[in-house]
Design a protein around this motif. Sequence first.
Motif, short mmCIF file in Angstrom:
data_model
loop_
_atom_site.label_atom_id
_atom_site.label_comp_id
_atom_site.label_asym_id
_atom_site.label_seq_id
_atom_site.Cartn_x
_atom_site.Cartn_y
_atom_site.Cartn_z
N VAL A 10 -13.44 -5.74 -15.54
CA VAL A 10 -13.43 -5.69 -16.99
C VAL A 10 -13.80 -7.07 -17.50
O VAL A 10 -14.00 -8.00 -16.72
N GLY A 11 -13.86 -7.20 -18.80
CA GLY A 11 -14.08 -8.51 -19.39
C GLY A 11 -12.84 -9.37 -19.20
O GLY A 11 -12.15 -9.27 -18.19
N THR A 12 -12.53 -10.15 -20.18
CA THR A 12 -11.40 -11.06 -20.10
C THR A 12 -10.09 -10.34 -20.38
O THR A 12 -10.02 -9.48 -21.25
N VAL A 13 -9.06 -10.72 -19.63
CA VAL A 13 -7.71 -10.21 -19.83
C VAL A 13 -6.94 -11.27 -20.60
O VAL A 13 -6.95 -12.44 -20.24
N LEU A 14 -6.25 -10.85 -21.66
CA LEU A 14 -5.39 -11.75 -22.42
C LEU A 14 -3.94 -11.47 -22.04
O LEU A 14 -3.46 -10.35 -22.17
N ASP A 57 -11.08 -7.62 -23.22
CA ASP A 57 -11.08 -6.15 -23.10
C ASP A 57 -9.70 -5.58 -22.84
O ASP A 57 -9.47 -4.39 -23.05
N VAL A 58 -8.79 -6.41 -22.33
CA VAL A 58 -7.45 -5.94 -21.97
C VAL A 58 -6.44 -6.96 -22.47
O VAL A 58 -6.63 -8.17 -22.31
N VAL A 59 -5.35 -6.46 -23.06
CA VAL A 59 -4.23 -7.30 -23.48
C VAL A 59 -3.01 -6.85 -22.71
O VAL A 59 -2.65 -5.67 -22.74
N ILE A 60 -2.38 -7.78 -22.00
CA ILE A 60 -1.10 -7.52 -21.35
C ILE A 60 -0.09 -8.37 -22.09
O ILE A 60 -0.20 -9.60 -22.11
N LEU A 80 -6.09 -5.10 -35.08
CA LEU A 80 -7.11 -5.84 -34.31
C LEU A 80 -7.80 -4.91 -33.32
O LEU A 80 -9.01 -4.96 -33.15
N ILE A 81 -7.01 -4.09 -32.66
CA ILE A 81 -7.57 -3.16 -31.68
C ILE A 81 -8.37 -2.05 -32.38
O ILE A 81 -9.36 -1.57 -31.85
N ALA A 82 -7.97 -1.68 -33.58
CA ALA A 82 -8.71 -0.66 -34.34
C ALA A 82 -10.13 -1.11 -34.61
O ALA A 82 -11.06 -0.29 -34.62
N ARG A 83 -10.32 -2.43 -34.80
CA ARG A 83 -11.68 -2.95 -35.02
C ARG A 83 -12.47 -3.05 -33.72
O ARG A 83 -13.70 -3.14 -33.74
N ARG A 84 -11.77 -3.08 -32.59
CA ARG A 84 -12.41 -3.16 -31.26
C ARG A 84 -11.74 -2.13 -30.36
O ARG A 84 -10.95 -2.45 -29.48
N PRO A 85 -12.04 -0.84 -30.57
CA PRO A 85 -11.29 0.24 -29.93
C PRO A 85 -11.41 0.30 -28.40
O PRO A 85 -10.65 1.03 -27.76
N TRP A 86 -12.31 -0.45 -27.81
CA TRP A 86 -12.41 -0.47 -26.35
C TRP A 86 -11.30 -1.29 -25.70
O TRP A 86 -11.10 -1.20 -24.50
N ILE A 87 -10.60 -2.09 -26.49
CA ILE A 87 -9.53 -2.93 -25.92
C ILE A 87 -8.36 -2.05 -25.49
O ILE A 87 -7.91 -1.18 -26.23
N GLN A 88 -7.90 -2.29 -24.28
CA GLN A 88 -6.73 -1.59 -23.74
C GLN A 88 -5.53 -2.53 -23.83
O GLN A 88 -5.66 -3.72 -23.53
N ALA A 89 -4.39 -2.01 -24.22
CA ALA A 89 -3.17 -2.82 -24.31
C ALA A 89 -2.13 -2.29 -23.34
O ALA A 89 -1.91 -1.09 -23.25
N ILE A 90 -1.52 -3.21 -22.62
CA ILE A 90 -0.45 -2.88 -21.67
C ILE A 90 0.76 -3.70 -22.11
O ILE A 90 0.68 -4.91 -22.25
N VAL A 91 1.88 -3.01 -22.34
CA VAL A 91 3.09 -3.68 -22.78
C VAL A 91 4.09 -3.68 -21.64
O VAL A 91 4.33 -2.64 -21.01
N VAL A 92 4.66 -4.86 -21.38
CA VAL A 92 5.67 -4.99 -20.32
C VAL A 92 6.91 -5.64 -20.93
O VAL A 92 6.83 -6.33 -21.94
N THR A 93 8.05 -5.39 -20.32
CA THR A 93 9.28 -6.03 -20.77
C THR A 93 10.29 -6.06 -19.64
O THR A 93 10.30 -5.19 -18.78
N GLY A 94 11.11 -7.08 -19.68
CA GLY A 94 12.21 -7.19 -18.73
C GLY A 94 13.52 -6.75 -19.37
O GLY A 94 14.57 -6.79 -18.75
N GLN A 95 13.46 -6.33 -20.63
CA GLN A 95 14.66 -5.92 -21.37
C GLN A 95 15.02 -4.49 -21.06
O GLN A 95 14.26 -3.65 -20.91
#
Length: 95
Positions: A10-14, A57-60, A80-95
Amino acid sequence: MVLDRNVAAVGTVLLIEDDPLVLAYFRDVLDSRPMPHLSAGTAAEGLALLESDATIDVVITDLVLPDTAGTGILTTLRPLIARRPWIQAIVVTGQ
């Protein structure tokens, strides 16, 4: 975390994570691929990077960050993702 080496890059991961140990772990995993990545320690830093870098392309992201409560990061990411709908978001938590 296991990354399939047969999957096209993929492109860059944030990475948005305030815990230095967790951030280091994710960086090690992405470096083993190798996958280009950027990192931020707060929601504000991450959102600024997302706004300024069109290669993401990906946000973790961690769900719990020092400058946003609970699902606040998701509320902020949504337009932000609505303007760039190809971006995938992954949410993680230790809570």
